[in-house]
Write a protein that holds these residues in place. Structure first.
Motif, PDB file in Angstrom:
ATOM      1  N   LYS A   1       0.866  -1.182   0.000  1.00 47.55           N
ATOM      2  CA  LYS A   1       0.000   0.000   0.000  1.00 47.55           C
ATOM      3  C   LYS A   1       0.900   1.229   0.000  1.00 47.55           C
ATOM      4  O   LYS A   1       1.586   1.504   0.967  1.00 47.55           O
ATOM      5  CB  LYS A   1      -0.907  -0.001   1.226  1.00 47.55           C
ATOM      6  N   GLN A   2       0.900   1.919  -1.119  1.00 48.56           N
ATOM      7  CA  GLN A   2       1.814   3.042  -1.300  1.00 48.56           C
ATOM      8  C   GLN A   2       1.033   4.345  -1.305  1.00 48.56           C
ATOM      9  O   GLN A   2       0.227   4.589  -2.201  1.00 48.56           O
ATOM     10  CB  GLN A   2       2.591   2.878  -2.623  1.00 48.56           C
ATOM     11  N   TYR A   3       1.251   5.167  -0.314  1.00 53.73           N
ATOM     12  CA  TYR A   3       0.560   6.459  -0.212  1.00 53.73           C
ATOM     13  C   TYR A   3       1.523   7.628  -0.376  1.00 53.73           C
ATOM     14  O   TYR A   3       1.108   8.783  -0.283  1.00 53.73           O
ATOM     15  CB  TYR A   3      -0.156   6.560   1.135  1.00 53.73           C
TER      16      TYR A   3
ATOM     17  N   PHE B   1       8.377  -0.830  -6.497  1.00 52.16           N
ATOM     18  CA  PHE B   1       8.394  -2.106  -7.190  1.00 52.16           C
ATOM     19  C   PHE B   1       7.836  -3.163  -6.240  1.00 52.16           C
ATOM     20  O   PHE B   1       8.383  -3.366  -5.160  1.00 52.16           O
ATOM     21  CB  PHE B   1       9.816  -2.509  -7.609  1.00 52.16           C
ATOM     22  N   VAL B   2       6.784  -3.806  -6.634  1.00 55.44           N
ATOM     23  CA  VAL B   2       6.271  -4.894  -5.800  1.00 55.44           C
ATOM     24  C   VAL B   2       7.271  -6.042  -5.781  1.00 55.44           C
ATOM     25  O   VAL B   2       7.555  -6.624  -4.745  1.00 55.44           O
ATOM     26  CB  VAL B   2       4.897  -5.370  -6.311  1.00 55.44           C
ATOM     27  N   VAL B   3       7.831  -6.374  -6.937  1.00 52.12           N
ATOM     28  CA  VAL B   3       8.904  -7.357  -7.018  1.00 52.12           C
ATOM     29  C   VAL B   3       9.998  -6.772  -7.892  1.00 52.12           C
ATOM     30  O   VAL B   3       9.728  -6.297  -8.993  1.00 52.12           O
ATOM     31  CB  VAL B   3       8.419  -8.694  -7.616  1.00 52.12           C
ATOM     32  N   SER B   4      11.222  -6.800  -7.402  1.00 50.71           N
ATOM     33  CA  SER B   4      12.359  -6.288  -8.165  1.00 50.71           C
ATOM     34  C   SER B   4      13.420  -7.368  -8.277  1.00 50.71           C
ATOM     35  O   SER B   4      13.723  -8.056  -7.300  1.00 50.71           O
ATOM     36  CB  SER B   4      12.954  -5.061  -7.481  1.00 50.71           C
ATOM     37  N   ALA B   5      13.953  -7.536  -9.471  1.00 49.45           N
ATOM     38  CA  ALA B   5      15.003  -8.525  -9.690  1.00 49.45           C
ATOM     39  C   ALA B   5      16.171  -7.855 -10.399  1.00 49.45           C
ATOM     40  O   ALA B   5      15.985  -7.202 -11.432  1.00 49.45           O
ATOM     41  CB  ALA B   5      14.485  -9.693 -10.523  1.00 49.45           C
TER      42      ALA B   5
END
Length: 581
Positions: A253-255, A261-265
């Motif tokens: 939850k980004q306010y 990035f929900v998932v970063s690789a």
């Protein structure tokens, strides 16, 4: 001496009391743990006692027997009551066994273990360019692992200090454990599993080699390999009970502003795209879906109708760890199968479904009558796709009928038709049994082979089974059935999805096929309070010829040692087919 002993006993008592005061308990304080049976009895006693005191952490010391298998299933209260966490320290390894349900009082989330980190700097912010995580796992692998797989360049005889020539020495080192297969381009025996003693270069052959001691001769092009997996984390989920599961779920939850990035690789790579046979180096994400054709199979040893129970033999049992409460249980006794005659399978026009005007349908509300369709005079198209586009022609027509998937009331009634020949002998008693197409082109056979390392070769024919839900006797003496399938909702579907489209029947193309109708039932699980040591028999479902019934089984819980044993099985008898009684 007496005073010293008394002091030590007092000190031990104080330490135990201190542990108990913090909610931590030592298993050996509750009784004998010298043998697996004694440890299990003490463990059960300790768990009940700790739960009664409000829950806590039970520590299994290194002195507990290694052969004892531990399972934490003490938490039966799912309303936020006390639970037990077990820390197993045998052999010096940490094995954490968490509570079953993980319900924590006063919270809406369920988790057997929770890690919470709060960043709320009141006066000063975090330092410059800080990277901070709630948890970090660091994995260092400087030396000792391998990823090597190549074909040998020359044949080599058995003996000491033999040279094994390979196309590349890259990835090979002295002290490395290596496996050498016994036949060319295959994993067949005899194997040599050896440590590499020396590396070298043959200037006359222009080939690298390594030196090992060999017990067996090996031909050219045998596989030389060893690969290790040294990852940071492994998630393993084995589910036998129906549920809706996300094995890895991230809710963010980004306010505020900033990169998100929900998932970063990120991959820092200095290798080639391929470093050896089967090595894909530069890959951020890998996903593989593998159909598991190795299912449970067994033979009945005894039955107990009074208990709704079957016992199956240990020696004839395969894959009991794959039992699930929802799987159909098929009686593989061929003498109880119905296989007379043959079947035709008519395909629907489109599995996605059509909207069909009632005026062109037969009384069943699912079959398009081509004569009615030709006589249709309505203003709107009689058949449209789910997007509203008119369907101008139907291709899968058989003897004046078509069987599209019909969309109605938000449900897709999957189409097609299964037609049994006049000599098939079906009656209404087939409802509740299971149907499969038996042609080799529509099942997995032992000759098909497996998928290499992922799935071994199947030992027997693997069929796709469908529960029969409806039976109709056609005017010309043939029979028709509908089977249970799901597309959003469970429906009485007209036909299965075939592997080979050429196996469908239509006008000008009849394709009779072999089939099987088998006795079966749906299993259910039941709770059990029996300890693992009390369960000594493998129990299950397959029926003998002399015991016609619809008894079936399911495990009460996952086996303790993979496939060593399962529990007593019970099930209802939902399909009241007279032929089964």
């Amino acid at each position: 001496m007496f005073l010293r002993l008394a002091f030590l006993l007092l000190l031990a008592g104080l330490l135990s009391a201190a542990l108990a005061a913090t909610g931590e308990y030592l298993l050996s304080d509750f009784g004998d743990i010298a043998t697996p049976a004694a440890a299990e009895a003490t463990y059960r006693k300790a768990g009940a006692d700790i739960i009664g005191k409000g829950g806590g952490l039970l520590i299994i010391p290194p002195s507990a027997p290694i052969a004892w298998t531990v399972v934490n299933e003490f938490q039966q209260d799912t309303k936020g009551g006390p639970a037990l966490t077990v820390l197993d320290l045998r052999n010096g390894y940490q094995h954490l066994l968490l509570p079953s349900a993980g319900k924590v009082a006063g919270t809406s989330a369920w988790a057997s273990q929770r890690v919470t980190r709060t960043i709320n700097q009141h006066e000063l912010s975090l330092p410059f360019q800080t990277v901070t995580y709630a948890q970090e796992f660091r994995n260092l692998v400087p030396h000792g692992a391998s990823s090597y797989m190549q074909y040998s360049s020359e044949a080599v005889e058995a003996g000491e200090n033999r040279r094994v020539y390979v196309p590349t020495i890259r990835g090979v080192y002295v002290g490395q454990f290596i496996n050498i297969t016994g036949t060319a381009r295959s994993y067949n025996q005899p194997y040599d599993q050896v440590y590499i003693k020396q590396l070298g270069w043959d200037s006359e052959k222009n080939l690298p080699y390594f030196v090992v001691d060999l017990k067996h001769p090996h031909p050219k092009n045998c596989i030389v390999y060893n690969k290790h997996v040294t990852g940071i984390m492994r998630l393993s989920n084995e589910t036998m009970a129906n549920n809706q599961t996300m094995d890895f779920q991230v809710t963010k939850k980004q306010y505020a502003q900033g990169d998100n990035f929900v998932v970063s690789a990120t991959l820092f790579n200095q290798g080639d795209v391929f470093s050896g046979l089967g090595d894909e180096v530069a890959c951020l994400y890998n996903a593989e879906t593998i159909y598991d054709a190795q299912s449970f199979h067994s033979v009945v040893e005894a039955k107990d109708p009074a208990k709704d129970e079957l016992t199956f033999t240990v020696a004839g049992t395969e894959q009991p760890q794959k039992l699930a409460s929802c799987r159909p249980l098929i009686n593989m006794n061929k003498e109880k199968w119905i296989t007379a005659g043959s079947v035709l399978v008519v395909a629907p026009e489109d599995w996605a479904g059509f909207f069909v005007a009632p005026e062109v349908l037969d009384p069943d509300g699912l079959t398009v009558n081509m004569a009615k369709l030709a006589a249709y005079k309505g203003e709107k198209p009689p058949i449209t796709t789910w997007r509203g586009l008119a369907v101008k022609t139907l291709e899968n027509v058989y003897q004046g009928k078509a069987y599209p998937s019909v969309l109605r009331d938000g449900i897709n009634y999957l189409g097609g038709r299964i037609i049994g020949s006049r000599d098939c002998g079906w009656t209404k008693d087939v409802v509740g049994r299971f149907f499969a197409i038996a042609d080799a082109s529509e099942c997995i056979t032992p000759q098909d082979g497996g998928a290499g390392y992922a799935t071994p070769d199947p030992k027997r024919f693997v069929y796709r089974w469908y529960m029969i839900r409806d039976f109709t006797e056609l005017p010309d003496g043939r029979k028709a059935i509908r089977v249970e399938r799901i597309r959003w909702a469970a429906v009485n579907a007209g036909a299965p999805l075939l592997f080979d489209h050429a196996n469908y029947t239509r006008d000008g193309h009849e394709r009779p096929m072999n089939y099987i109708i088998a006795i079966t039932s749906r299993p259910r699980t039941r709770a059990s309070s029996k300890s693992p040591s009390a369960r000594t028999k493998v129990r299950g479902m397959t029926l003998k010829k002399a015991t016609p019934s619809n008894w079936a089984w399911a495990p009460t819980r996952q086996t303790r040692r993979g496939c060593a044993c399962a529990s007593i099985i019970r099930c209802p008898q939902p399909w009241k087919t007279p032929a089964w009684r």
